[in-house]
Design a protein around this motif. Structure first.
Motif, PDB file in Angstrom:
ATOM      1  N   VAL A  36       0.668  -1.132   0.205  1.00 12.16           N
ATOM      2  CA  VAL A  36      -0.209   0.058  -0.199  1.00 12.16           C
ATOM      3  C   VAL A  36       1.030   0.921  -0.453  1.00 12.16           C
ATOM      4  O   VAL A  36       1.704   0.959   1.075  1.00 12.16           O
ATOM      5  CB  VAL A  36      -0.647   0.276   1.225  1.00 12.16           C
ATOM      6  N   ILE A  37       0.412   2.371  -0.855  1.00 12.86           N
ATOM      7  CA  ILE A  37       1.589   3.354  -1.133  1.00 12.86           C
ATOM      8  C   ILE A  37       0.509   4.600  -0.611  1.00 12.86           C
ATOM      9  O   ILE A  37      -0.233   4.814  -1.631  1.00 12.86           O
ATOM     10  CB  ILE A  37       1.530   3.333  -2.198  1.00 12.86           C
ATOM     11  N   GLY A  38       1.266   4.948   0.676  1.00 10.27           N
ATOM     12  CA  GLY A  38       0.512   6.265   0.700  1.00 10.27           C
ATOM     13  C   GLY A  38      -0.202   6.106   2.458  1.00 10.27           C
ATOM     14  O   GLY A  38      -1.472   4.818   2.417  1.00 10.27           O
ATOM     15  N   GLY A  39      -0.147   6.739   3.201  1.00  7.74           N
ATOM     16  CA  GLY A  39      -0.631   7.217   4.548  1.00  7.74           C
ATOM     17  C   GLY A  39      -1.465   7.385   4.968  1.00  7.74           C
ATOM     18  O   GLY A  39      -1.478   8.360   6.424  1.00  7.74           O
ATOM     19  N   GLY A  40      -2.200   7.770   3.797  1.00  9.27           N
ATOM     20  CA  GLY A  40      -3.694   8.850   4.467  1.00  9.27           C
ATOM     21  C   GLY A  40      -4.873   7.767   4.413  1.00  9.27           C
ATOM     22  O   GLY A  40      -4.762   6.329   4.772  1.00  9.27           O
ATOM     23  N   ALA A  41      -6.135   8.671   4.526  1.00  5.34           N
ATOM     24  CA  ALA A  41      -7.264   7.451   5.206  1.00  5.34           C
ATOM     25  C   ALA A  41      -7.529   6.887   4.234  1.00  5.34           C
ATOM     26  O   ALA A  41      -7.932   5.255   4.917  1.00  5.34           O
ATOM     27  CB  ALA A  41      -8.275   9.065   4.531  1.00  5.34           C
ATOM     28  N   GLY A  42      -7.875   6.334   2.430  1.00  7.50           N
ATOM     29  CA  GLY A  42      -7.879   5.111   2.439  1.00  7.50           C
ATOM     30  C   GLY A  42      -6.819   4.145   2.378  1.00  7.50           C
ATOM     31  O   GLY A  42      -6.637   3.175   2.684  1.00  7.50           O
ATOM     32  N   GLY A  43      -5.194   4.819   2.177  1.00  7.15           N
ATOM     33  CA  GLY A  43      -4.469   3.597   1.966  1.00  7.15           C
ATOM     34  C   GLY A  43      -4.078   3.014   3.926  1.00  7.15           C
ATOM     35  O   GLY A  43      -3.864   1.906   3.686  1.00  7.15           O
ATOM     36  N   LEU A  44      -4.224   3.483   4.747  1.00  9.54           N
ATOM     37  CA  LEU A  44      -4.915   3.335   5.924  1.00  9.54           C
ATOM     38  C   LEU A  44      -5.669   2.101   6.494  1.00  9.54           C
ATOM     39  O   LEU A  44      -5.492   0.736   6.994  1.00  9.54           O
ATOM     40  CB  LEU A  44      -4.593   4.209   7.243  1.00  9.54           C
ATOM     41  N   VAL A  45      -6.977   2.518   5.733  1.00  8.81           N
ATOM     42  CA  VAL A  45      -7.909   1.205   5.608  1.00  8.81           C
ATOM     43  C   VAL A  45      -7.534   0.222   5.175  1.00  8.81           C
ATOM     44  O   VAL A  45      -7.917  -0.967   5.730  1.00  8.81           O
ATOM     45  CB  VAL A  45      -8.981   2.272   5.586  1.00  8.81           C
ATOM     46  N   ALA A  46      -6.909   0.102   4.211  1.00  6.87           N
ATOM     47  CA  ALA A  46      -6.228  -0.898   3.110  1.00  6.87           C
ATOM     48  C   ALA A  46      -5.921  -1.176   4.024  1.00  6.87           C
ATOM     49  O   ALA A  46      -5.825  -2.729   3.938  1.00  6.87           O
ATOM     50  CB  ALA A  46      -6.022  -0.135   1.763  1.00  6.87           C
ATOM     51  N   ARG A  69      -0.853  -7.925  -5.176  1.00  2.06           N
ATOM     52  CA  ARG A  69      -1.441  -7.034  -5.370  1.00  2.06           C
ATOM     53  C   ARG A  69      -1.135  -4.805  -4.571  1.00  2.06           C
ATOM     54  O   ARG A  69      -0.470  -5.976  -3.702  1.00  2.06           O
ATOM     55  CB  ARG A  69      -3.100  -7.037  -4.296  1.00  2.06           C
ATOM     56  N   ILE A  70      -0.899  -4.418  -5.670  1.00  2.00           N
ATOM     57  CA  ILE A  70      -0.650  -2.671  -5.196  1.00  2.00           C
ATOM     58  C   ILE A  70      -1.848  -2.085  -4.902  1.00  2.00           C
ATOM     59  O   ILE A  70      -2.483  -1.887  -5.746  1.00  2.00           O
ATOM     60  CB  ILE A  70       0.430  -2.928  -5.921  1.00  2.00           C
ATOM     61  N   VAL A  71      -1.368  -1.666  -3.649  1.00  3.41           N
ATOM     62  CA  VAL A  71      -3.220  -0.551  -3.530  1.00  3.41           C
ATOM     63  C   VAL A  71      -2.112   1.289  -3.494  1.00  3.41           C
ATOM     64  O   VAL A  71      -1.359   1.478  -2.805  1.00  3.41           O
ATOM     65  CB  VAL A  71      -3.612  -0.812  -2.499  1.00  3.41           C
ATOM     66  N   ILE A  72      -2.659   1.803  -4.564  1.00  3.56           N
ATOM     67  CA  ILE A  72      -2.236   3.383  -5.043  1.00  3.56           C
ATOM     68  C   ILE A  72      -3.116   4.592  -3.763  1.00  3.56           C
ATOM     69  O   ILE A  72      -4.316   4.302  -3.906  1.00  3.56           O
ATOM     70  CB  ILE A  72      -1.642   3.571  -5.857  1.00  3.56           C
ATOM     71  N   ALA A  73      -2.367   4.693  -2.903  1.00  5.97           N
ATOM     72  CA  ALA A  73      -3.405   6.078  -1.674  1.00  5.97           C
ATOM     73  C   ALA A  73      -2.475   7.000  -1.792  1.00  5.97           C
ATOM     74  O   ALA A  73      -2.240   8.214  -0.640  1.00  5.97           O
ATOM     75  CB  ALA A  73      -4.314   4.788  -0.609  1.00  5.97           C
ATOM     76  N   THR A  74      -1.845   8.231  -2.359  1.00  4.65           N
ATOM     77  CA  THR A  74      -1.395   8.530  -2.953  1.00  4.65           C
ATOM     78  C   THR A  74      -2.110  10.280  -2.802  1.00  4.65           C
ATOM     79  O   THR A  74      -0.430  11.464  -2.344  1.00  4.65           O
ATOM     80  CB  THR A  74       0.093   8.947  -3.895  1.00  4.65           C
ATOM     81  N   GLY A 129     -12.068   6.243   2.245  1.00  6.33           N
ATOM     82  CA  GLY A 129     -12.514   5.458   4.052  1.00  6.33           C
ATOM     83  C   GLY A 129     -12.960   3.886   3.260  1.00  6.33           C
ATOM     84  O   GLY A 129     -12.322   2.679   3.108  1.00  6.33           O
ATOM     85  N   TYR A 130     -13.843   4.413   2.780  1.00  6.50           N
ATOM     86  CA  TYR A 130     -14.443   3.489   2.189  1.00  6.50           C
ATOM     87  C   TYR A 130     -14.415   2.610   1.248  1.00  6.50           C
ATOM     88  O   TYR A 130     -14.518   1.422   0.909  1.00  6.50           O
ATOM     89  CB  TYR A 130     -15.947   3.884   1.431  1.00  6.50           C
TER      90      TYR A 130
END
Length: 472
Positions: free
Chosen positions: A9-19, A134-139, A313-314
């Motif tokens: 997971v790339i990114g420690g904001g709302a989306g990245g943290l939840v994922a 799997r990779i999640v981008i949440a930048t 987050g959703y």
């Protein structure tokens, strides 16, 4: 292929943290990469500091009405150092929820560095190559800075640095009348700054026009000045900064806030080199948040679509479920809510009236209930605003609320739009008295009133009454 992790997971904001947190709690081996601050936009320069500032400003506004309801208060004395401290205390208190330590406890490997995608399953970070199925981008996103002549030559504020001000602006000039612009305008005005908002269109244009009109009336009465026009040129002045507007006016102030929207943060991550498709403002994704490379997801502000913390987050939750349990999860914006935390607040869910009429024409009906009929609002002496619910037949397709704590009243409307409750059930519910939420029951009942008290029920009631008279 041998992978170093199950998910990156790339990114420690709302989306990245939840994922990341969701995948880790299911027992997957997760790498969570953040090159800047944990918590992202919301914690550090968005929702948390802005709501802290709004709360301080509300306290000043309440005290400014020195005598009300038979109670006299001392006039407010604003100490900017204290306001600044309150903002950063709020950030510090919430920060542990999003901290590196918390996510390590969940089982994530947290890497504090900048990442670059090098393949559909690989990421380079800090001299290492990580791989995962799997990779999640949440930048996330960043403030959009418009191409206004001279803007690069003067100091200006965005939401990324306005909360670091150690001196209160004497005159804050704001370019942009969206959510950030309106919240900051009212807050700084209430704290004692002179404020001017420059906006070429209607402020808060994505919200219901009737609801926004209530807010504008309040904010103008409090002292904010609105200038309709487009900022064409900016230059330094003896007072600080001068903004030349296309209506011929020049606005001078001590500080300039640029608040005209957001742009996705997508540069420098190797997306274009990898061939990931980009849209007009963000990564192009499908309903499952998959990019053009299906092993790579994008959630939150970095992809095209609505930019809201709860949306991020959703989406992070959806992607975590898909990766961990193999359940394809598609986003659904039918009941998408948002709220602008001016006073009064403006809360919206689903379609606005204008959107609904454009889409469904005469099949749309609107039921509107004012807080001036709500007995809790009357007792509190704050009856500004209304609830407007948009129906297609008996189905709720949207709602707009303007008033005190409007955002708190959205939940039952969300349930009705998604079919998890009905307006008939809301209209017949027993609700604690007196509460502002009674307005929801009032609107729901009003929608059913023609049916409940229609010709057939009246005829039936009359027949029963005759029978009782005969057989009593």
């Amino acid at each position: 292929m041998k992978f170093t992790h199950d998910v990156i997971v790339i990114g420690g904001g709302a989306g990245g943290l939840v994922a990341a947190g969701g995948c880790a709690l299911f027992g997957l081996k997760v790498a969570l990469i953040e090159g800047h601050k944990m918590g992202g936009e919301c914690l550090n320069n968005g929702c948390v500091p802005s709501k802290a500032l709004i709360t301080a400003a509300r306290r000043a506004a309440e005290a400014r009405e020195e005598k009300r309801m038979g109670v006299t208060l001392a006039a407010p004395k604003v100490e900017w150092a204290g306001v600044h401290q309150h903002i950063h205390d709020a950030i510090a208190e919430i920060a542990p929820h999003d901290s590196e330590e918390r996510f390590e406890e969940m089982g994530c490997e947290v890497i504090r560095d900048w990442a670059k995608l090098t393949g559909k399953h690989s990421v380079e970070v800090g001299g290492r190559t990580l791989t995962a199925p799997r990779i999640v981008i949440a930048t996330g996103s960043e403030p959009f800075v418009p191409p206004i002549r001279g803007l690069d030559n003067v100091p200006y504020l965005t939401n990324e640095n306005i909360f670091d001000l150690t001196k209160q602006p004497e005159h804050l000039v704001i370019i942009g009348g969206g959510v950030i612009g309106m919240e900051m305008a009212q807050s700084f005005c209430r704290l004692g700054s002179q404020v001017t908002v420059i906006e070429p269109d209607r402020p808060m244009s994505r919200d219901d026009e009737d609801s926004v009109a209530v807010v504008i009336e309040v904010i103008e009465r409090e002292g904010v000045r609105f200038v309709k026009g487009l900022a064409q040129k900016v230059e330094g002045s003896a007072d600080g900064v001068a903004v030349h507007v296309d209506n011929g006016e020049t606005i001078t102030g001590s500080h300039l806030l640029v608040a005209v929207g957001r742009k996705a943060r997508v540069s420098g991550y190797g997306l274009e080199e990898l061939g990931i498709e980009l849209g007009r403002n963000g990564i192009a994704v499908d309903a499952r948040r998959r990019t053009s490379i299906k092993s790579i997801y994008a959630v939150g502000d970095c992809r095209e679509g609505p930019r809201l913390t709860h949306v991020s987050g959703y989406e992070g939750s959806n992607v975590a479920l898909e990766i961990t349990l193999g359940l394809p999860t598609k986003v659904d914006w039918e009941a998408l809510p948002w709220c602008t935390y001016t006073e009064p607040e403006v809360a919206q869910i689903g379609l606005t009236e204008s959107e609904a009429r454009k889409k469904f024409g005469e099949r749309v009906t609107v039921v509107k209930e004012g807080f001036d009929h709500n007995e809790r609002a009357i007792a509190e002496g704050d009856t500004k605003g209304h609830m407007k619910v948009i129906f297609k037949g008996k189905k709720v397709i949207g709602a707009s609320i303007v008033g005190k704590n409007a955002g708190e009243l959205l939940l039952p409307l969300s349930q009705t739009i998604t079919g998890k409750a009905s307006t008939f059930a809301l209209g017949s519910a027993v609700i604690s008295y007196p509460t502002r939420s009674e307005i929801t029951k009032a609107v729901a009942f009003a929608a059913w009133e023609p049916t409940v008290f229609g010709a057939i029920p009246k005829k039936w009631a009359g027949s029963l009454a005759k029978l009782r008279r005969i057989f009593a």
